[in-house]
Design an enzyme around this catalytic site. Structure first.
Site, short mmCIF file in Angstrom:
data_model
loop_
_atom_site.label_atom_id
_atom_site.label_comp_id
_atom_site.label_asym_id
_atom_site.label_seq_id
_atom_site.Cartn_x
_atom_site.Cartn_y
_atom_site.Cartn_z
NE ARG A 127 -25.21 -9.94 19.80
CZ ARG A 127 -25.97 -9.13 19.13
NH1 ARG A 127 -26.87 -9.47 18.18
NH2 ARG A 127 -25.66 -7.82 19.54
NE ARG A 171 -25.67 -2.55 21.14
CZ ARG A 171 -25.32 -3.57 20.69
NH1 ARG A 171 -24.63 -4.15 21.09
NH2 ARG A 171 -26.08 -4.00 19.64
P1 AMP Z 1 -27.25 -2.76 15.38
O1 AMP Z 1 -26.28 -3.74 14.63
O2 AMP Z 1 -28.74 -2.69 15.06
O3 AMP Z 1 -27.33 -3.61 17.00
O4 AMP Z 1 -26.75 -1.43 15.75
C1 AMP Z 1 -25.39 -1.01 16.00
C2 AMP Z 1 -25.33 0.26 16.31
O5 AMP Z 1 -25.63 1.14 14.97
C3 AMP Z 1 -26.56 0.95 17.43
O6 AMP Z 1 -26.17 0.92 18.68
C4 AMP Z 1 -26.37 2.37 17.07
O7 AMP Z 1 -25.43 3.06 17.55
C5 AMP Z 1 -26.32 2.39 15.31
N1 AMP Z 1 -27.61 2.19 14.91
C6 AMP Z 1 -27.97 1.25 14.20
N2 AMP Z 1 -29.10 1.50 13.29
C7 AMP Z 1 -29.54 2.73 13.86
C8 AMP Z 1 -30.63 3.45 13.72
N3 AMP Z 1 -31.82 3.34 12.88
N4 AMP Z 1 -30.73 4.74 14.39
C9 AMP Z 1 -29.74 5.28 15.13
N5 AMP Z 1 -28.57 4.49 15.35
C10 AMP Z 1 -28.36 3.23 14.68
#
Ligand code: AMP
Length: 216
Positions: A127, A171
């Site tokens: 990625r 994650r």
């Molecule tokens: P993503 O880009 O969706 O993979 O999000 C990256 C990081 O942002 C995640 O690993 C969380 O730390 C935080 N994050 C994004 N969306 C949420 C959510 N709805 N609730 C809690 N943490 C979030």
């Protein structure tokens, strides 16, 4: 059309959400992008979120729900939206379901990008993202025209800070524990469409278009 994307990190939900945005002209709301933007701009929210994100942990629910509820009630969401990365926990889903119900609104469809963890680790390694405009790429599945350079704005592509193997494994664990239960939660509402993520970008997109046709 109000859409939720479900699926583990690296399952392709951001890429498919972007396509839904282009085809249906409804905004792609990624909570991860909102947090990254806040980190870049040095806001208080960004400072709070960064500590969690760097470890691959979730930002606490109270930072997320109001932010999304505000966002989906902005003018550009009048015809719908695609949520990517929210809800991420059952408490977030409960707060969201209730807020929608109180407002006389609903989610039409939850698209679940289904992919095994082994596959996800392989995918993560390739990625790449543009730090300037946010466009996403993959070194083998969706390479830019010029290696390492964003097609959209010409910036040098990077690997996300949380796309390293240790953080990524964390994650995935967080996903299995906190987010995977959202699939049965929305199945109970009869709105889940499961997409076989192994099929690749184009076949998945065709399956999504077929599923969304009835909401056009
Ligand atoms: P993503 O880009 O969706 O993979 O999000 C990256 C990081 O942002 C995640 O690993 C969380 O730390 C935080 N994050 C994004 N969306 C949420 C959510 N709805 N609730 C809690 N943490 C979030």
């Amino acid at each position: 059309m109000n859409v939720i994307m479900l699926g583990a990190p690296g399952s392709g939900k951001g890429t498919q959400a972007e396509r839904i945005t282009e085809k249906y002209n409804i905004p792609h709301i990624s909570t991860g992008d909102i947090f990254r933007e806040n980190i870049k701009n040095g806001t208080e929210l960004g400072k709070q979120a960064k500590a969690y994100m760097d470890k691959g942990e979730l930002v606490p629910d109270e930072f997320v729900c109001d932010l999304v509820l505000d966002r989906i009630h902005q003018a550009d969401c009048a015809n719908g939206y695609v949520l990517d990365g929210f809800p991420r926990t059952l408490p977030q889903a409960d707060i969201f379901d209730k807020a929608l119900k109180d407002a006389g609104e609903k989610i039409d469809v939850a698209i679940f990008m289904n992919l095994s963890n082994e596959y996800l680790v392989q995918r993560m390694e390739g990625r790449r993202v543009c730090p300037k405009c946010g466009a996403g790429y993959h070194t083998t599945n969706m390479p830019p025209k010029v290696q390492g350079i964003c097609d959209e704005c010409g910036s040098e592509l990077i690997q996300r800070k949380d796309d390293n193997i240790e953080t990524f494994k964390n994650r995935l664990e967080v996903y299995d524990k906190e987010t995977a239960p959202l699939v049965p939660h929305y199945e109970a509402q009869g709105i889940v469409v499961t997409i076989d993520g192994k099929k690749g970008l184009e076949p998945c997109w065709q399956d999504i278009v077929t599923a969304l046709t009835k909401f056009e």
